[in-house]
Design an enzyme around this catalytic site. Sequence first.
Site, mmCIF file in Angstrom:
data_model
loop_
_atom_site.group_PDB
_atom_site.id
_atom_site.type_symbol
_atom_site.label_atom_id
_atom_site.label_comp_id
_atom_site.label_asym_id
_atom_site.label_seq_id
_atom_site.Cartn_x
_atom_site.Cartn_y
_atom_site.Cartn_z
ATOM 1 N N SER A 188 3.044 -43.474 -2.783
ATOM 2 C CA SER A 188 3.639 -42.321 -3.466
ATOM 3 C C SER A 188 4.360 -41.464 -2.439
ATOM 4 O O SER A 188 5.327 -41.909 -1.834
ATOM 5 C CB SER A 188 2.557 -41.527 -4.209
ATOM 6 O OG SER A 188 3.124 -40.438 -4.910
ATOM 7 N N HIS A 215 5.664 -44.291 -6.822
ATOM 8 C CA HIS A 215 5.851 -43.225 -7.807
ATOM 9 C C HIS A 215 7.264 -42.659 -7.687
ATOM 10 O O HIS A 215 7.612 -42.031 -6.681
ATOM 11 C CB HIS A 215 4.838 -42.096 -7.580
ATOM 12 C CG HIS A 215 3.423 -42.523 -7.810
ATOM 13 N ND1 HIS A 215 2.352 -41.810 -7.324
ATOM 14 C CD2 HIS A 215 2.906 -43.570 -8.487
ATOM 15 C CE1 HIS A 215 1.224 -42.416 -7.689
ATOM 16 N NE2 HIS A 215 1.536 -43.488 -8.389
ATOM 17 N N ASP A 311 -4.427 -42.123 -7.348
ATOM 18 C CA ASP A 311 -3.975 -43.219 -8.196
ATOM 19 C C ASP A 311 -4.238 -44.552 -7.504
ATOM 20 O O ASP A 311 -3.966 -44.713 -6.313
ATOM 21 C CB ASP A 311 -2.482 -43.072 -8.500
ATOM 22 C CG ASP A 311 -1.968 -44.194 -9.388
ATOM 23 O OD1 ASP A 311 -2.731 -44.636 -10.279
ATOM 24 O OD2 ASP A 311 -0.820 -44.624 -9.196
#
Length: 370
Positions: A188, A215, A311
């Site tokens: 991310s 992401h 995540d």
Amino acid sequence: MTPNPIRVLIVDDSAVIRGLISKSLEQDPEIIVAGTAMNGERALSWMASNPVDVVILDVEMPVMDGLTALQKIQKDFPAVPAIMASGLTSKGAETTVKALSLGAVGCVAKPQTASAAESIRVLSRELVMMIKAVGPKNSSSPAQTRPGTSNQISQQTQTRQKDISGKQLFTKNIKFFKQPEVLVIGTSTGGPKALAELLPQIPVDFPIPILIVQHMPPGFTEILAQHIQKDSGRTCVEAKHNEPLESHKTYVAPGGSHLLIGEKNGQKVTLINQDPPEHFCRPSVNPLFRSAAEHFGNSTLAVMLTGMGEDGIEGTHDIARAGGTIIAQDEASSVVWGMPAAVACAGLADKVLPLSEIAAEIKSQCLVRA
């Protein structure tokens, strides 16, 4: 207002956007909008005489655009992270991905909603978490309260096998040495730059497919795939639904969609869906890692790179239970040690490594010569 709020400079040639971003940030007591500027030149002039912790930088501006300003900020103010704000245009996406590969820590898409209130809500959700993740740490920062010290992480990783049943331990010890058949990567904040460093070190003829969840908003991941292909020399595409999984190919999850591994007519394929976000993310690392564990089991090699939040932690548990091999990026080389920290602190990582050593470990696991 907290005693030491994170000071943010907003740089955008649109007064409307500057106002929306300001309103979205002013709702959080840990953040203060220290200043605004209408182009990169004025931003640099402002920064020369005012302290700032984080810069939100428009991509397309007159006088000095965001990419030029980013490079000057990195040279003159190397400790100040920059977040790119981009319109959903092909030019904006191209420039944003280039900025991220050069070291911008993250990106947000400028709001497209007609409602100012909705725009503020969307911006607040995306920006506040990112600013707190990359801004200077204080006593209330999540980074100070995350579980596990470096010594604890090392001990948890070393004793991982003691925490599972004897049968699982036996499987893990045998399967650890099985050559991987798939490489899955989750990342991310700071990910594009990490990928730009990692993937060119992997040979063009690397013998297994690589699947990546980064992401990013819709419209940006196709450009990211193009950059990865150019940097690595290996075919890289934005993944499509029911596409056969091929060796010597890299797949990037489309922005706004989950990427999974499935099976059709006896062949592994990529699957794309619009299932609900996980950890507020779509794409999320979890669906990819879970499906890799399901379809490749102990021949899964997973890498968790820099990123805020947690995540992918549930999917990493699935890979660990299946006997796969897991590598996490270390804290010192991560822009934000959130996602890899979750993996390391849970004792799931077989190795916690600096970014500069991960490619060599991947090649070693896959029995690839340097």
